[in-house]
Design an enzyme around this catalytic site. Structure first.
Site, PDB file in Angstrom:
ATOM      1  CG  ASP A   1      -1.796   1.088   1.471  1.00 42.31           C
ATOM      2  OD1 ASP A   1      -1.666   2.084   0.264  1.00 42.31           O
ATOM      3  OD2 ASP A   1      -2.520   1.455   1.917  1.00 42.31           O
ATOM      4  CB  VAL A   2       1.712   3.496  -2.418  1.00 40.47           C
ATOM      5  CG1 VAL A   2       2.547   3.052  -3.462  1.00 40.47           C
ATOM      6  CG2 VAL A   2       0.313   4.214  -2.881  1.00 40.47           C
TER       7      VAL A   2
ATOM      8  CE1 TYR B   1      -5.179  11.808 -11.625  1.00 42.00           C
ATOM      9  CE2 TYR B   1      -4.813  13.115 -13.658  1.00 42.00           C
ATOM     10  CZ  TYR B   1      -4.635  11.764 -13.058  1.00 42.00           C
ATOM     11  OH  TYR B   1      -3.839  10.987 -13.622  1.00 42.00           O
TER      12      TYR B   1
ATOM     13  CE  LYS C   1      -0.923  11.581 -12.219  1.00 43.62           C
ATOM     14  NZ  LYS C   1      -0.440  10.026 -11.423  1.00 43.62           N
TER      15      LYS C   1
END
Length: 250
Positions: free
Chosen positions: A53-54, A145, A149
């Protein structure tokens, strides 16, 4: 085909979509690959699935150690795991902002930190982060989002500067809209999935969605010793969206 013979790679989020395509590309080039995912799939020759799990630093530390012990080290890290978010700046609450940034940004920091002891022992160390066209282009209803990014893009540059003296290259790929199950799920939540797919395809100058295999090819190039002079770069795989300005259709 880029050669990854005798190299070991780790791909986060490698169980599906872009991550699965990257895993297949690296394996086809001769790499042994550790797939870190909540659902990493089944083992195969040269393929080690590890549940990880990151969002959990201890989970990543243990997973990297498992891959390194099984394959004898780690040469390549592909930080692919990520989640989506839809809406304007006032759409998502604080909890969702924290959730997305924790996976998409801090998750990369956690995975990279866990892999660094092994990468520092490699003569061909490379990190490739999966960013997005959203990092540098203003897309409607993608505030959270895009922010995540954009942070990945900046983190790539900063980490590349920090690690270049140690012989560790850090780059990122910036895909456009990729034809993956993730995008299919987003389309399914719209009022007109067919029409929305056509609009997403039409905004990319090549007139179609990018394929996961095309993104994987770009990742493989940046991960490969063939790009040994390339670091601190973002490679767009977006059908010309970021660079081309075409006249409207008549």
């Amino acid at each position: 085909m880029t050669s990854f013979t005798n190299l070991v790679a780790v791909v986060t989020g490698g169980g599906s979509g872009i991550g699965a395509a990257v895993t297949a590309e690296l394996r086809a080039g001769g790499a042994r690959v550790g797939v870190l995912d909540l659902n990493p799939g089944d083992p195969a020759d040269g393929l080690l699935p590890v549940i990880a799990d990151v969002g959990d630093r201890d989970s990543l530390t243990a997973a990297m150690a498992t891959v390194a012990q099984e394959f004898g080290g780690i040469d390549i890290l592909v930080n692919n795991a990520g989640i989506s978010a839809v809406g304007g700046i006032d759409t998502n609450d604080d909890a969702e902002w924290h959730r997305v940034l924790d996976v998409n940004v801090i998750g990369i920091a956690r995975a990279t930190t866990a892999a660094l002891p092994y990468l520092r022992s490699s003569a061909a160390a490379s990190i490739v982060n999966v960013s997005s066209i959203a990092a540098t282009a203003g897309l409607v209803q993608r505030a959270l989002y895009s922010a995540s990014k954009g942070a990945v893009h900046a983190l790539t540059l900063s980490t590349a500067a920090d690690l270049v003296g140690e012989g560790i290259r850090v780059n990122c790929v910036a895909p456009g809209t990729v034809d993956t199950p993730w995008v299919e799920r987003l389309l399914a939540r719209t009022d007109d999935p067919v029409g929305e797919r056509a609009r997403l395809s039409g905004r990319q100058p090549i007139g179609r969605l990018v394929t996961a295999a095309e993104v994987a090819g770009a990742v493989a190039y940046l991960a490969s010793p063939a790009s040994a002079a390339t670091t601190g770069m973002s490679l767009a795989v977006d059908g010309g969206m970021s660079g081309l300005r075409l006249p409207p259709p008549r």
